[in-house]
Scaffold this motif. Sequence first.
Motif, PDB file in Angstrom:
ATOM      1  N   VAL A   1      -6.107   1.203  -0.297  1.00 39.55           N
ATOM      2  CA  VAL A   1      -6.527   2.415   0.234  1.00 39.55           C
ATOM      3  C   VAL A   1      -7.196   2.531   1.302  1.00 39.55           C
ATOM      4  O   VAL A   1      -7.239   3.321   2.064  1.00 39.55           O
ATOM      5  CB  VAL A   1      -7.304   3.384  -0.895  1.00 39.55           C
ATOM      6  N   ALA A   2      -7.906   1.315   1.788  1.00 31.99           N
ATOM      7  CA  ALA A   2      -8.943   1.093   2.740  1.00 31.99           C
ATOM      8  C   ALA A   2      -8.133   1.309   4.120  1.00 31.99           C
ATOM      9  O   ALA A   2      -6.930   0.662   4.073  1.00 31.99           O
ATOM     10  CB  ALA A   2      -9.827  -0.098   2.633  1.00 31.99           C
TER      11      ALA A   2
ATOM     12  N   PRO B   1       0.746  -1.203  -0.046  1.00 32.66           N
ATOM     13  CA  PRO B   1       0.028  -0.060   0.220  1.00 32.66           C
ATOM     14  C   PRO B   1       0.947   1.312   0.148  1.00 32.66           C
ATOM     15  O   PRO B   1       0.482   2.218  -0.649  1.00 32.66           O
ATOM     16  CB  PRO B   1      -0.775  -0.108   1.463  1.00 32.66           C
ATOM     17  N   PRO B   2       1.905   1.380   0.777  1.00 29.63           N
ATOM     18  CA  PRO B   2       2.617   2.710   0.779  1.00 29.63           C
ATOM     19  C   PRO B   2       3.313   2.876  -0.423  1.00 29.63           C
ATOM     20  O   PRO B   2       3.301   3.968  -1.042  1.00 29.63           O
ATOM     21  CB  PRO B   2       3.563   2.556   2.017  1.00 29.63           C
TER      22      PRO B   2
ATOM     23  N   ARG C   1      -0.592   7.577  -6.457  1.00 29.94           N
ATOM     24  CA  ARG C   1      -1.212   9.009  -5.539  1.00 29.94           C
ATOM     25  C   ARG C   1      -2.729   8.967  -5.965  1.00 29.94           C
ATOM     26  O   ARG C   1      -3.240   9.938  -6.452  1.00 29.94           O
ATOM     27  CB  ARG C   1      -0.691  10.327  -6.238  1.00 29.94           C
ATOM     28  N   PRO C   2      -3.402   7.861  -5.787  1.00 29.31           N
ATOM     29  CA  PRO C   2      -4.835   7.881  -5.826  1.00 29.31           C
ATOM     30  C   PRO C   2      -5.326   9.191  -4.925  1.00 29.31           C
ATOM     31  O   PRO C   2      -5.065   9.408  -3.867  1.00 29.31           O
ATOM     32  CB  PRO C   2      -5.346   6.510  -5.237  1.00 29.31           C
TER      33      PRO C   2
ATOM     34  N   PRO D   1      -4.403   8.782 -13.157  1.00 37.41           N
ATOM     35  CA  PRO D   1      -5.262   9.072 -12.003  1.00 37.41           C
ATOM     36  C   PRO D   1      -6.423   8.014 -11.588  1.00 37.41           C
ATOM     37  O   PRO D   1      -7.158   7.614 -12.658  1.00 37.41           O
ATOM     38  CB  PRO D   1      -5.724  10.420 -12.682  1.00 37.41           C
ATOM     39  N   VAL D   2      -6.243   7.765 -10.331  1.00 38.55           N
ATOM     40  CA  VAL D   2      -7.422   6.808  -9.687  1.00 38.55           C
ATOM     41  C   VAL D   2      -8.081   7.633  -8.438  1.00 38.55           C
ATOM     42  O   VAL D   2      -7.596   8.123  -7.804  1.00 38.55           O
ATOM     43  CB  VAL D   2      -6.824   5.700  -9.446  1.00 38.55           C
ATOM     44  N   ALA D   3      -9.543   7.476  -8.714  1.00 42.92           N
ATOM     45  CA  ALA D   3     -10.016   8.051  -7.388  1.00 42.92           C
ATOM     46  C   ALA D   3     -10.871   7.037  -6.489  1.00 42.92           C
ATOM     47  O   ALA D   3     -11.655   6.312  -7.484  1.00 42.92           O
ATOM     48  CB  ALA D   3     -10.770   9.104  -7.746  1.00 42.92           C
TER      49      ALA D   3
END
Length: 223
Positions: free
Chosen positions: A53-54, A12-13, A20-21, A169-171
Amino acid sequence: MVMYTVLHTVVPPVARLIWRPTVTGLENVPRTGPVILASNHLSFADSLVIPIVAPRKVVFLAKSDYFTGTGLKGRLQRAWFEGMGLIPVDRDDSRAAIASLDTALDVLGRGEAFGIYPEGTRSRDGRLYRGRTGVAHLALTAGVPVVPVGLAGTERLQPIDTRLPRVVPVAVSFGTPIDVAGRYDGLPLGKARRELTDEIMRAIQALTGQEEAGVYNDRAPDA
């Protein structure tokens, strides 16, 4: 569990540093206790993006094919998917749907977070398809809240038939939890499942802004 701990200490890091989501609504994900994360589905990579990201472990189901490879590559692939919290399910088994629900209830019974795609399979045209009621069955049977999740950009992260992820880019947006406790008392079970599923899909659509297809996605599931 050891592999999960190792991978989630490193992956994750590194992934967040590279991609950079954009992540919003993390405060909506309960840090403890059983919960369902219900998301739209755009890419195979979705089941990796959400756990990355959770703020807690999220368990997803995945095709058993990903766990049956041979040789060193097969062992590494199996270790990777198991370490990321994925559980194999045989989609060619006629009883797979029931077995999947039972597996999900086991996960929730252990107090964990379970990830699910109510559309059933990923959208190939970017529209949001009608939700299937399995998500509501789980929520009502286990009596757990549902956190809607909206993904954007993951279809470009790893397009179909590509092997390596791209830097795009991811959101990820986590919506307000939907609490089911006592809300559907007295309603016929089928109607309760349909109403809850539709509410979950409306919440997902509000997070993503996707055009609603208005029909089920009946394409053969391949992710």
